[in-house]
Design an enzyme around this catalytic site. Structure first.
Site: not given
Ligand code: HMG
Length: 412
Positions: A83, A115, A251
Site C-alpha cells: 500500500e 494491509c 495481523h
Molecule cells: P492512543 O489513543 O494514544 O492510545 O493510540 P490509548 O490511549 O488507547 O492507549 C493505548 C493502550 O495503552 C491502552 O491499552 C491504554 O490503557 C494503555 P488498552 O486499553 O488498549 O488495552 N496505556 C498504558 N499502559 C501502561 N502504562 C501507561 C499507559 N497509558 C496508556 N502509562 C492507537 C493507540 C492504537 C489508537 C494509535 O497508536 C493508532 O492510531 N495507531 C494506528 C492505527 C492502528 O494501528 N490500528 C489498529 C487496527 S487497524 C489495522 O490493523 C490496519 C492497519 O495496519 C493499516 C492497514 O490495514 O493498512 C493500521
C-alpha cells in the site's frame, strides 16, 4: 486440481536502522510503559531514503533466491502486495523484476487493499497454481511496506517497515495452505485508515480502526470455523474450536492488537457455545497460541502487508520443529476494510530451512538510532535525489534517485 499448495521458502528484509520506543517516549514526553506495555511494542524499523518499498521488496526476493536457488525460468508469476507503492501506474512488481533480471515469461502485478495486499498476493499465487494455470511453474508473492503516520500523532509509535518474499508452489516445505477454500472472509466499506493521493502519511481513526479489525475478525473467524468443521479440520475433542490450532498469527499493527484479537476469537467461540465470553484462561491461551509469533513484529513494528508474514517467519524460526505437521491459523486484516482467516500446516522441513539464519542476520545487522536521526531520515524519505549509500555486510538493492523522471535502483 493440485491439493498440496503453499509456501516452499520465504525470506525477510528489514531496514538497517531502528528506533527504540523508549527513546521516542522520552522525546514525546510519554510514559514509556504506554508504548512497551500499553501497545506492546519495543522497537520500530526506520527506512532511509534508499530503502523505499521497491528496494525492500527486491532485497527480500534477492535473499530468497540466494538461500533457495531455483531455475529462474520456473517463475511464472510475481505478485506484490503493498500500500506504499512508488508510482500510480507502474507496479513494484515490474521494478523488482528489473532489479533481479527475472525472465519476461511471467505475469507481474501489484495488489492493493491496505494491509491485506500481501495475503491477496499469496492467494492469487496459490489459486493460479491450484487452477493449473501455472502449468508446473512456481510463483512469487511479496509483501512490502513502509508504515508512516504524522510525527507526534498517536499512530507514531506504530510505524515500521519491512518485506517478506514467499516462493509459492506445489512443494510447500514450510507451510501447506488448507487450500482451496478453507478460509473465512469479512469486508465492509469503512473509513478506519486511509491515505489520500498526495499524502505520505496515513490518516487514521485509531480507536475505530481497532473496532473495525475486531468486527472483521469475528466474521472471518466464524466463516473459517464453519468450513474447517465441515472439512473435519477441527479437533472434535476441542471444546473451544480455536484451540484446534497450535498457533494463530494475527495481523500485528502493534503487539497488543494480537492480544485483543485472540481474546475476541475466544469470546466468539465461548459465546457461540452459549457460555460466558471469558473462561479465565485467555492469558495462558494467548501466551501459548499467539505470543511465539510476536518476536519480529515487536522489534520491527507495523510493516502493513508484511506484518502478518513477519509474524509467521518468526514463528517458523522459533518453533518450526515442534510445530511440524501441526495446523496454524492466520488472520489478515486490511483497513477499509477486508479480512481473511485461513489455516495451514507447518512443513516437516520448516525447522531446517535457511529462514532462521536469514531472520537472525536481518536483526543482527541493524543499528539503533536516536530520535534526531529518525526525524532526519523521515524527512529525507520525501527526497527524490540519490541518497548516500551505507556499507552493508550483505548485498541490498537501493533507490538511487530519479533520472529523466525515471526511478533508478542500484545493487550495493
Ligand atoms: P492512543 O489513543 O494514544 O492510545 O493510540 P490509548 O490511549 O488507547 O492507549 C493505548 C493502550 O495503552 C491502552 O491499552 C491504554 O490503557 C494503555 P488498552 O486499553 O488498549 O488495552 N496505556 C498504558 N499502559 C501502561 N502504562 C501507561 C499507559 N497509558 C496508556 N502509562 C492507537 C493507540 C492504537 C489508537 C494509535 O497508536 C493508532 O492510531 N495507531 C494506528 C492505527 C492502528 O494501528 N490500528 C489498529 C487496527 S487497524 C489495522 O490493523 C490496519 C492497519 O495496519 C493499516 C492497514 O490495514 O493498512 C493500521
Amino acid at each position: 486440481m493440485k491439493n498440496q499448495i503453499g509456501i516452499e521458502a520465504m525470506a525477510v528484509h528489514v531496514p538497517k536502522r531502528y528506533l527504540d520506543l523508549s527513546d521516542l517516549a522520552a522525546a514525546r514526553g510519554v510514559d514509556p510503559a504506554k508504548y512497551t506495555i500499553g501497545l506492546g511494542v519495543k522497537e520500530m524499523a526506520v527506512a532511509d531514503s534508499g530503502e523505499d518499498t521497491v528496494a525492500l521488496a527486491a532485497t527480500a526476493l534477492l535473499r530468497l533466491l540466494e538461500q533457495h536457488p531455483i531455475d529462474r525460468t520456473r517463475i511464472g508469476m510475481l505478485a506484490v502486495g503493498t500500500e506504499t507503492g512508488v508510482d500510480h501506474s507502474k507496479p513494484i512488481a515490474s521494478y523488482v523484476q528489473g532489479c533481479l533480471e527475472l525472465p519476461q515469461t511471467m505475469r507481474t502485478f501489484d495488489l492493493k487493499h491496505a494491509c491485506y495486499g500481501g495475503t491477496a498476493a499469496l492467494m492469487a499465487c496459490a489459486d493460479w497454481i491450484a487452477s493449473g494455470s501455472g502449468a508446473g511453474k512456481v510463483a512469487i508473492a511479496i509483501a512490502a511496506d513502509i508504515a508512516r503516520y504524522e510525527l507526534g500523532s498517536p499512530g507514531e509509535p506504530t510505524q515500521g517497515a519491512g518485506a517478506v518474499a514467499m516462493l509459492v508452489s506445489d512443494d510447500p516445505r514450510l507451510l501447506t495452505l488448507h487450500h482451496p477454500a478453507i478460509s473465512g472472509v469479512s469486508s465492509a466499506d469503512v473509513h478506519d485508515f486511509w491515505r489520500p493521493h498526495g499524502r505520505r502519511e496515513a490518516l487514521v481513526d485509531g480507536h475505530y480502526s481497532i473496532e473495525c479489525y475486531l468486527e472483521a475478525l469475528s466474521g472471518a473467524y466464524r466463516g473459517w470455523r464453519a468450513k474447517a468443521a465441515e472439512a473435519d479440520l477441527i479437533d472434535g475433542d476441542a471444546r473451544v474450536p480455536s484451540e484446534s490450532l497450535a498457533r494463530i498469527a494475527y495481523h500485528v499493527p502493534f503487539c497488543k492488537m494480537a492480544q485483543k484479537a485472540h481474546a475476541r476469537v475466544r469470546a466468539v467461540d465461548l459465546e457461540d457455545l452459549g457460555e460466558s465470553t471469558t473462561d479465565g484462561i485467555e492469558k495462558e491461551s494467548f501466551e501459548r497460541q499467539v505470543a511465539p509469533s510476536l518476536a519480529l513484529p515487536r522489534r520491527i513494528g507495523n510493516a502493513y502487508t508484511a506484518s502478518l508474514y513477519l509474524g509467521v517467519a518468526g514463528l517458523l524460526t522459533a518453533e518450526g520443529s515442534s510445530l511440524a505437521r501441526r495446523p496454524i491459523g492466520l488472520f489478515s486484516y486490511g483497513s477499509g476494510c477486508t479480512s481473511e482467516f485461513f489455516s495451514a500446516v507447518v512443513g516437516e522441513r520448516a525447522a531446517t530451512s535457511a529462514l532462521a539464519r536469514d531472520v537472525a542476520q536481518a536483526l543482527e545487522e541493524r543499528e539503533r538510532i536516536g530520535v534526531e536521526e529518525y526525524e532526519r531520515l523521515i524527512a529525507a524519505q520525501a527526497s527524490s535525489s540519490a541518497p548516500a549509500g551505507r556499507p552493508s555486510s550483505r548485498s541490498t538493492f537501493r533507490f538511487a534517485g530519479v533520472e529523466a523522471g525515471r526511478r533508478r535502483y542500484t545493487r550495493a
